[in-house]
Design a protein around this motif. Structure first.
Motif, PDB file in Angstrom:
ATOM      1  N   GLY A 134       3.965 -15.279  13.641  1.00 16.52           N
ATOM      2  CA  GLY A 134       5.264 -15.353  14.295  1.00 16.52           C
ATOM      3  C   GLY A 134       5.493 -14.112  15.139  1.00 16.52           C
ATOM      4  N   GLY A 135       6.626 -13.467  14.888  1.00 18.24           N
ATOM      5  CA  GLY A 135       6.930 -12.232  15.597  1.00 18.24           C
ATOM      6  C   GLY A 135       6.707 -10.996  14.756  1.00 18.24           C
ATOM      7  N   HIS A 136       5.951 -11.107  13.653  1.00 19.60           N
ATOM      8  CA  HIS A 136       5.737  -9.987  12.744  1.00 19.60           C
ATOM      9  C   HIS A 136       4.236  -9.738  12.572  1.00 19.60           C
ATOM     10  CE1 HIS A 136       9.607 -11.885  11.692  1.00 19.60           C
ATOM     11  NE2 HIS A 136      10.035 -10.641  11.508  1.00 19.60           N
ATOM     12  N   THR A 137       3.920  -8.514  12.197  1.00 17.18           N
ATOM     13  CA  THR A 137       2.540  -8.120  11.896  1.00 17.18           C
ATOM     14  C   THR A 137       2.474  -7.647  10.451  1.00 17.18           C
ATOM     15  OG1 THR A 137       2.136  -7.462  14.181  1.00 17.18           O
ATOM     16  CG2 THR A 137       0.626  -6.610  12.515  1.00 17.18           C
ATOM     17  N   ILE A 138       1.586  -8.257   9.685  1.00 21.67           N
ATOM     18  CA  ILE A 138       1.431  -7.939   8.268  1.00 21.67           C
ATOM     19  C   ILE A 138       0.051  -7.338   8.070  1.00 21.67           C
ATOM     20  CG2 ILE A 138       1.584  -8.810   5.913  1.00 21.67           C
ATOM     21  CD1 ILE A 138       3.087 -11.232   7.004  1.00 21.67           C
ATOM     22  N   THR A 139      -0.024  -6.213   7.378  1.00 19.84           N
ATOM     23  CA  THR A 139      -1.286  -5.539   7.107  1.00 19.84           C
ATOM     24  C   THR A 139      -1.640  -5.689   5.633  1.00 19.84           C
ATOM     25  OG1 THR A 139      -0.840  -3.924   8.858  1.00 19.84           O
ATOM     26  CG2 THR A 139      -2.544  -3.360   7.259  1.00 19.84           C
ATOM     27  N   TYR A 140      -2.876  -6.149   5.381  1.00 14.69           N
ATOM     28  CA  TYR A 140      -3.348  -6.344   4.010  1.00 14.69           C
ATOM     29  C   TYR A 140      -4.529  -5.412   3.750  1.00 14.69           C
ATOM     30  CZ  TYR A 140      -0.578 -10.631   3.749  1.00 14.69           C
ATOM     31  OH  TYR A 140       0.459 -11.526   3.739  1.00 14.69           O
ATOM     32  N   ARG A 141      -4.630  -4.966   2.507  1.00 18.13           N
ATOM     33  CA  ARG A 141      -5.783  -4.214   2.020  1.00 18.13           C
ATOM     34  C   ARG A 141      -6.476  -5.048   0.962  1.00 18.13           C
ATOM     35  NH1 ARG A 141      -3.381   1.884   0.883  1.00 18.13           N
ATOM     36  NH2 ARG A 141      -2.981   2.447   3.076  1.00 18.13           N
ATOM     37  N   GLY A 142      -7.803  -5.196   1.105  1.00 19.05           N
ATOM     38  CA  GLY A 142      -8.505  -6.015   0.120  1.00 19.05           C
ATOM     39  C   GLY A 142      -9.984  -6.079   0.396  1.00 19.05           C
TER      40      GLY A 142
END
Length: 287
Positions: free
Chosen positions: A53-61
């Protein structure tokens, strides 16, 4: 989660890319590998930036690559870098060889909590399609490059043989190896005319023209005069010359008509007065 796509790349070259952790990391957009490397039981580890969408999500894994019954399975899990959300994914890829390429079928499941779960279904679907398309496009490019390099290295054996054969054809029939096109059919040198005259005569190699004579330098006095003429005035003339322009001294005003009249009226009056005194004294003496 299902997705199908076709790429014009051989199946074997594509499989080699999809099972290589280094090349898989290059194909995943937004993935940054950890410098320390993957942990135990993981083939890849790092941070993944996902645009939804209009958001950026950062994941660690981390991610594991497993081959089962000809299929390639990616199993991974991660947590939000800024938040308490988590995600788990299992994605299976099946390669189907075709006449002009390879068909890829993706099936899998994803479980998410946190910010990704709060996004609408349409936004998650768009992000999934965009991520898989970018992954397949990058993998197909790497596989095509690898297949082309393999074909080039496999077909390079005949290059030297062809060059040797070409070199044999260049030499003359008598084995002398004279340069092609140097002599004509009658054995005469093509650099010369029909009568043996040299074609590269004076018309090409002409004598260099005579150097242009430059005027002799001027004497010191003439040079100084010319320098003053070009520049304007010398330093001595500038030092002793009166200022010009707005700093020039104001000239004295010219005498007016009344002042000029007084200059001759005053002497005449004095002369008349002196004459009157002399005449008066003379008249007194006669009496």
């Amino acid at each position: 989660m299902e997705h199908e796509v076709f790429v014009p790349v051989p199946a074997e070259a594509l499989r080699a890319v999809l099972t290589d952790p280094d090349r898989v990391a290059r194909c995943v957009p937004g993935l940054q590998r950890d410098a320390a490397g993957a942990g135990a039981g993981e083939d890849l580890a790092g941070r993944l930036r996902l645009r939804v969408g209009g958001h950026t999500i950062t994941y660690r894994g981390g991610l594991r690559i497993v081959e089962r019954d000809g299929a390639i399975t990616y199993e991974g899990e991660g947590t939000e870098a800024r938040g308490k959300g988590a995600v788990e994914v299992s994605l299976t890829v099946v390669l189907t060889p075709a006449a002009e390429g390879t068909g890829l079928g993706f099936t899998g499941a994803l479980t998410a909590t946190g910010r990704l779960a709060e996004e609408p279904d349409e936004a998650r679907e768009v992000a999934r399609v965009r991520l898989l398309d970018a992954f397949v496009e990058a993998a197909a490019g790497l596989a095509a490059d690898a297949a082309e390099a393999e074909e080039t290295s496999g077909g390079g054996g005949g290059t030297e043989t062809d060059a040797d054969a070409g070199g044999a054809e260049i030499a003359g029939a008598d084995g002398t190896g004279d340069d092609v096109g140097t002599s004509g059919a009658d054995g005469t040198d093509r650099a010369s005319g029909a009568d043996g005259a040299d074609l590269f005569g004076d018309e090409v190699f002409r004598e260099a023209p005579a150097p242009v004579e430059l005027p002799s330098p001027q004497p010191a006095a003439e040079a100084a005069h010319a320098r003053r003429t070009m520049i304007g005035r010398s330093a001595e003339e500038v030092d002793h010359a009166p200022p010009r322009g707005r700093y020039a001294p104001v000239p004295a005003p010219e005498p007016s008509g009344a002042g000029a009249t007084l200059r001759w009226v005053a002497p005449a009056a004095a002369l008349a007065l002196a004459s009157a005194v002399i005449v008066g004294r003379a008249l007194r003496r006669r009496r």
